[in-house]
Design an enzyme around this catalytic site. Structure first.
Site, PDB file in Angstrom:
ATOM      1  N   LYS A 157       0.861  -1.191   0.000  1.00 21.66           N
ATOM      2  CA  LYS A 157       0.000   0.000   0.000  1.00 21.66           C
ATOM      3  C   LYS A 157       0.892   1.234   0.000  1.00 21.66           C
ATOM      4  O   LYS A 157       1.207   1.809   1.049  1.00 21.66           O
ATOM      5  CB  LYS A 157      -0.946  -0.036   1.214  1.00 21.66           C
ATOM      6  CG  LYS A 157      -2.204   0.772   1.007  1.00 21.66           C
ATOM      7  CD  LYS A 157      -3.256   0.416   2.031  1.00 21.66           C
ATOM      8  CE  LYS A 157      -4.292   1.518   2.169  1.00 21.66           C
ATOM      9  NZ  LYS A 157      -5.060   1.814   0.975  1.00 21.66           N
TER      10      LYS A 157
HETATM   11  N1  PMP Z   1      -7.621  -2.160  -2.916  1.00 18.45           N
HETATM   12  C1  PMP Z   1      -7.095  -0.934  -2.877  1.00 18.45           C
HETATM   13  C2  PMP Z   1      -6.284  -0.469  -4.043  1.00 18.45           C
HETATM   14  C3  PMP Z   1      -7.285  -0.109  -1.765  1.00 18.45           C
HETATM   15  O1  PMP Z   1      -6.748   1.117  -1.720  1.00 18.45           O
HETATM   16  C4  PMP Z   1      -8.065  -0.572  -0.686  1.00 18.45           C
HETATM   17  C5  PMP Z   1      -8.303   0.318   0.498  1.00 18.45           C
HETATM   18  N2  PMP Z   1      -7.289   0.166   1.465  1.00 18.45           N
HETATM   19  C6  PMP Z   1      -8.603  -1.858  -0.758  1.00 18.45           C
HETATM   20  C7  PMP Z   1      -8.365  -2.621  -1.884  1.00 18.45           C
HETATM   21  C8  PMP Z   1      -9.387  -2.424   0.383  1.00 18.45           C
HETATM   22  O2  PMP Z   1      -8.500  -2.754   1.411  1.00 18.45           O
HETATM   23  P1  PMP Z   1      -8.972  -2.716   2.937  1.00 18.45           P
HETATM   24  O3  PMP Z   1     -10.198  -3.559   2.987  1.00 18.45           O
HETATM   25  O4  PMP Z   1      -7.850  -3.337   3.692  1.00 18.45           O
HETATM   26  O5  PMP Z   1      -9.236  -1.311   3.277  1.00 18.45           O
END
Ligand code: PMP
Length: 309
Positions: A157
């Site tokens: 991320k």
């Molecule tokens: N994919 C991307 C590209 C994201 O930015 C997010 C948000 N964090 C998610 C999926 C969903 O991840 P999470 O459920 O851990 O927030």
């Protein structure tokens, strides 16, 4: 509350957001060299408490993102929880909130610099979806390919990854859609620009594997667990583009998206064009769990801010 009066935690101190500093020549400013988490906190009126949702899992992912980018997070999980508590309390937030927790490479360096790594923690009030009328989105399949593990690992991320999402988003908006859905380098459904994607077909809840160019989403993991609790059949398998046009339900899932129904793809309407039964059920369950109003179920996912256990 206006931005001007928002307090954030930066380099160990509580400061007004506009007073936090970053060097304009820094790798975070120039190249998006940062790793971050978007973490939700949900207010429980019954408990008069604000609960951080799955903090440990978010922090684990933060340290993993940093590891792959050769960065060292300059704080322990205990210190980061203290920072979140301190800054939420400083703002006096007793409402649903999204916390941005970011480690960035500051200083005058190139994209290969590994430090100095600084951090900020910024809570921003954000309401949960209304279960009875969640936002419903018109999606398109993006002509841009999703980043992949062969170039920019989607399970990391990092700020720079989101430029791929931006291309897809700009194209979608230009063509009159709300959001893009990305196909990966393997030609299979990957995810959205800032959320993962689940579909329902033939009575089964389906998710692309996280090896299909998707972030290892904490919300996805949560919803799969809640689906199992409810006896909804679930399978992780590769999803073809054409299945998007035939699905009974499609929804984005994520810390920000929660559960957000997609009611058309490329103008082809999904089922009856309304939020589906399983999306609605999962959203209701999800919000009950997140706000500690599910009778103690999955209580270990919640960290209270104010009672500070
Ligand atoms: N994919 C991307 C590209 C994201 O930015 C997010 C948000 N964090 C998610 C999926 C969903 O991840 P999470 O459920 O851990 O927030």
């Amino acid at each position: 509350m206006s931005n001007a009066s928002r307090l954030i935690w930066n380099r160990g101190r509580i400061v007004p957001a506009e007073s936090a500093m970053v060097n304009v020549l820094s790798p975070t400013s120039q190249f998006g060299l940062n790793v971050f988490e978007g973490i939700r906190c949900y207010w429980s009126e019954a408990a008069k408490e604000l609960f951080v949702f799955r903090l440990g899992d978010h922090l684990t992912r933060l340290y993993q993102s940093a590891k792959l980018l050769g960065l060292e997070i300059p704080a322990t999980p205990v210190q980061l929880l203290s920072a979140i508590r301190e800054v939420v309390v400083a703002n006096g937030y007793r409402e649903d909130t999204a916390v941005r927790l970011t480690a960035y490479v500051d200083g005058e360096g190139s994209w290969s610099a590994t430090g100095p790594v600084e951090m900020f923690v910024a809570p921003i009030p954000k309401r949960r979806h209304d279960v009875n009328s969640p936002p419903c989105l018109a999606a398109c399949v993006s002509t841009w390919e999703r980043i992949s593990d062969r170039c920019l690992p989607p399970r990391v991320k990092a700020g720079a990854n989101y430029i791929n999402g931006r291309y897809g988003h700009l194209e979608a908006r230009r063509n009159g859609y709300d959001v893009p859905i990305f196909i990966g380098h393997d030609g299979k459904v990957a995810e959205g620009a800032g959320a993962c994607l689940l579909i329902v077909r033939k009575g089964e809840l389906l998710s692309p594997p996280t090896t299909c160019s998707a972030l290892e989403s904490i919300t996805r993991d949560t919803l799969v667990t809640l689906a199992a609790d409810k006896g909804i059949p679930f399978r992780e398998r590769v999803i073809d583009r054409s299945e998007l046009y035939l699905a009974d339900e499609i929804f984005f899932v994520g810390s920000a998206a929660e559960v957000t129904p997609i009611t058309s793809v490329d103008r082809l309407v999904v089922a009856d064009g309304k939020a589906g039964r399983i999306a609605t059920l999962l959203l209701r369950e999800y919000l009950a769990i997140c706000s500690g109003e599910a009778g103690g179920r999955h209580r270990d996912w919640l960290t209270p801010i104010y009672s500070g256990e």
